[in-house]
Scaffold this motif. Structure first.
Motif, PDB file in Angstrom:
ATOM      1  N   LEU A  55      17.715   8.461  -0.435  1.00  0.00           N
ATOM      2  CA  LEU A  55      17.224   8.453   1.029  1.00  0.00           C
ATOM      3  C   LEU A  55      16.305   9.751   1.395  1.00  0.00           C
ATOM      4  N   ARG A  56      16.413  10.720   0.392  1.00  0.00           N
ATOM      5  CA  ARG A  56      15.551  11.898   0.604  1.00  0.00           C
ATOM      6  C   ARG A  56      14.656  12.064  -0.361  1.00  0.00           C
ATOM      7  N   SER A  57      14.539  11.250  -1.498  1.00  0.00           N
ATOM      8  CA  SER A  57      13.753  11.441  -2.576  1.00  0.00           C
ATOM      9  C   SER A  57      12.532  12.044  -2.257  1.00  0.00           C
ATOM     10  N   HIS A  58      11.728  11.663  -1.094  1.00  0.00           N
ATOM     11  CA  HIS A  58      10.597  12.086  -0.788  1.00  0.00           C
ATOM     12  C   HIS A  58      10.280  13.682  -0.055  1.00  0.00           C
ATOM     13  N   ASP A  59      11.524  14.232   0.081  1.00  0.00           N
ATOM     14  CA  ASP A  59      11.560  15.542   0.516  1.00  0.00           C
ATOM     15  C   ASP A  59      11.805  16.445  -0.926  1.00  0.00           C
TER      16      ASP A  59
END
Length: 518
Positions: free
Chosen positions: A37-41
């Motif tokens: 869910l937070r791979s882009h962060d």
């Protein structure tokens, strides 16, 4: 029964490093759901051991393919669908939640009821001798076990320090991918007890991975287009199997990329929780997964070569070999060399995700059976925008630089060995000590020179003749080899015999003595 605190979708066990712009919170570890869910962060995985990093990437590639529906070639154009995901800037939350809801019950670390603990075989509790388990020191690959030497830390099999869930799961993956062949704990199946395992699918190999500005881009670039014939209901990961395979038979042949990424282990393991603290692992069973046969060795993240006997094999991990020496094998469709190297399939289309991708090499310098030597972890600057398909002029120039650098490295080794042989006046003399010292001086300097010239390419990838010209490159690498040669041999030049030996052997740096015409 297992509790939710030990479900690996939720348990914070994967070490990560966050981008400076990532919104809080910034935990040191996350579960698989938050990771997706937070791979882009997330900037990257923060795993210290390269084989564990390499193994987990393969699991994450498979999960990425599932939650994005990129695990099949259709419908539509697969490359366009991947770019649509990239343009969205994150993995689809609905795809992640749908997959978690379907397979959450298969991601428990422990399942004492005899069920399906993640990437483990609960049958080992009955099929192996509980008094002769492998133990946690054997599970953790950086620990000494039995009578082996202590390298990273001291430890005792009689009173081991119990690893955390995070450490245990990462090493569980290392065993699945890099486990040794040979004798292991005995396992009894159908009344027959045997104790011999086959080496893991990545044993001795070095794997290469595209790396983007964040983990989201890294995982997306790491996907390989499935063949048109692949169907997700048959291309299964181990946690998706309806039943565990029969250990008395031959292993199932992978039917697609997800199975090749996750279902090629030749080892079976089972972790045992500590009764006083379920957050720790008290013991481990480690044994063979299949009594006979071997899963065909194939992987889209390895450089494949051909031996003199015509056998295909992956380029081995070598802790002494810098990554730049493999660069042309990553950029060129048909790199030069008698071994006929084939670049990893993942780089065929990785640059379509971004032209600013780096390459990270991860592996384990080890022998095929049991000996482990050293981890290998290296990274390049952004290079995948220079693949031969996109910039056909620059990639061969990079290959020429690599060839010249290696040529003078080989000449240097011959020169110092010959100098030593002449000095001691013994044709059987071993000049390996001088050769190792010369290599330690030459190769880091050659690598720095290579990358300095590589960075001189302009933004369009145009080759600057003064930077990549063959004559200029020969001069540079010869100068570095001469410097290393003179430094290593300086100690013997104070005597007449030593000075003559060094002078006579120096010609090897220029290609050796001229051959007389017959």
């Amino acid at each position: 029964m297992p509790t939710s605190s030990h479900n690996l979708f939720e348990e914070p066990w994967v070490p990560v490093r966050w981008l400076p712009t990532a919104p809080a919170p910034h935990p040191d570890r996350v579960g698989l759901r938050d990771l997706l869910l937070r791979s882009h962060d997330i900037e990257t995985l923060a795993i210290a051991d390269p084989p564990a990093h390499s193994a987990l990437l393969r699991v994450l590639y498979a999960l990425t393919a599932r939650v994005t529906d990129l695990d099949e070639a259709g419908p539509g154009d697969w490359g366009e669908r991947r770019l649509d995901v990239h343009d969205a800037g994150q993995f689809p939350p609905e795809g992640i939640e749908k997959y978690v809801a379907r397979f959450r019950h298969r991601f428990f670390l422990y399942d004492p009821g005899g069920g399906r603990p993640w990437m483990q075989d609960a049958r080992l509790a009955a099929q192996c001798d509980a008094d002769k388990t492998a133990g946690v020191n054997k599970l953790i690959v950086t620990r000494p076990a039995g009578n082996t030497h202590a390298w990273f830390r001291h430890g005792s099999d009689a009173s081991p320090d119990f690893p955390t869930v995070s450490e245990a799961v990462l090493n569980l993956l290392v065993w699945h991918y890099y486990g040794p062949s040979g004798r292991c704990s005995a396992r009894e199946v159908d009344g027959v007890k045997t104790a011999s395992a086959t080496a893991g699918p990545l044993r001795t190999a070095l794997s290469y991975h595209p790396e983007g500005k964040n983990l989201f881009e890294t995982l997306l670039a790491g996907l390989v287009k499935p063949p048109l014939t692949v169907r997700r209901e048959r291309d299964l990961c181990p946690w998706e199997w309806a039943n565990l395979p029969d250990p008395d038979g031959s292993p199932p042949v992978p039917e697609g990329p997800c199975a090749r990424l996750t279902a090629c282990s030749q080892h079976a393991l089972l972790l045992v929780a500590d009764e006083n603290d379920p957050g720790l692992v008290r013991d481990a069973y480690i044994t063979w997964a299949y009594r006979s046969g071997r899963i065909p060795r194939d992987d889209d993240y390895l450089i494949w070569q051909v031996s003199q006997q015509g056998n295909r094999y992956p380029r081995p991990a070598d802790s002494r070999r810098a990554l730049w020496r493999d660069l042309d094998a990553l950029l060129l469709k048909e790199p030069p060399g008698v071994a006929q190297p084939q670049r990893p399939k993942v780089f065929e289309y990785a640059s379509e995700v971004s032209e600013d991708l780096r390459v990270r090499a991860l592996g384990f310098d080890q022998e095929g059976q049991a000996k482990d030597i050293q981890f290998v972890d290296a990274a390049t600057p952004a290079v995948l925008g220079l693949v031969e398909r996109d910039l056909p002029t620059s990639a061969p120039a990079v290959g020429r630089m690599r060839q010249l650098g290696e040529q003078y490295g080989r000449r240097l080794e011959r020169a110092v060995k010959r100098a030593w042989t002449l000095y001691v006046d013994d044709p059987k003399a071993d000049g390996d000590t001088w050769a190792a010292e010369a290599a330690a001086r030459y190769w880091p300097a050659a690598e720095a020179e290579f990358w300095a010239r590589f960075r001189a390419l302009d933004g369009a990838g145009q080759v600057v003749p003064a930077t990549f010209g063959a004559a200029e490159a020969r001069t540079v690498f010869l100068r570095l080899a001469l410097g290393a040669y003179e430094t290593v041999t300086a100690s013997v030049t104070r005597t007449q015999r030593g000075a003559k030996a060094v002078s006579d052997a120096r010609i090897e740096l220029f290609g050796g003595p001229c051959k007389k015409a017959s």
